[in-house]
Design a protein around this motif. Structure first.
Motif, PDB file in Angstrom:
ATOM      1  N   GLU A  49       0.832  -1.199   0.000  1.00  0.00           N
ATOM      2  CA  GLU A  49       0.000   0.000   0.000  1.00  0.00           C
ATOM      3  C   GLU A  49       0.873   1.257   0.000  1.00  0.00           C
ATOM      4  N   ASP A  52       1.964   1.975  -3.419  1.00  0.00           N
ATOM      5  CA  ASP A  52       0.901   2.646  -4.173  1.00  0.00           C
ATOM      6  C   ASP A  52       0.846   4.133  -3.828  1.00  0.00           C
ATOM      7  N   HIS A  55       3.621   5.860  -5.561  1.00  0.00           N
ATOM      8  CA  HIS A  55       3.277   6.012  -6.975  1.00  0.00           C
ATOM      9  C   HIS A  55       2.467   7.292  -7.202  1.00  0.00           C
ATOM     10  N   GLU A  77       9.561   2.893  -4.768  1.00  0.00           N
ATOM     11  CA  GLU A  77       8.284   2.224  -5.020  1.00  0.00           C
ATOM     12  C   GLU A  77       8.517   0.759  -5.383  1.00  0.00           C
TER      13      GLU A  77
END
Length: 104
Positions: A49, A52, A55, A77
């Motif tokens: 998570e 994400d 990102h 990431e």
């Protein structure tokens, strides 16, 4: 040392000051929210998570002209997806620069 800038935003705006200000306002609203989500997921060990979240933050890093920061974020990431957190401190330095730059 790389510093945030508005070059990309100014290029996009074509001199439209209202557009530039609206982008900056969005950054000031979204960045702290995304930072908090990242921090919470990272602290809980939810590295997928957190990846994400990184990102999503990368877009802001790019908009603010932090090219080296963007490369670091991309690598971080990828690493997070393998539970590799060694770039965490360096990534936080990039986020701190953004906090200061946006006056948050």
């Amino acid at each position: 040392m790389e510093k945030p800038n508005l070059n990309y935003i100014k290029e996009l705006s074509g001199g439209d000051i209202e557009f530039e200000q609206s982008i900056i306002n969005v950054l000031k609203i979204e960045f702290p929210q995304e930072y908090d989500l990242f921090t919470n997921n990272f602290e809980k060990g939810n590295y997928i998570e957190a990846a994400d979240n990184v990102h999503k933050i990368k877009h802001k890093i790019s908009i603010l002209g932090l090219n080296k920061g963007l490369l670091l974020a991309s690598e971080f990431e990828k690493n997070l997806k393998s539970n590799d957190i060694k770039l965490h401190k360096e990534f936080l330095k990039v986020l701190d620069k953004i906090h200061v730059y946006l006056g948050l």
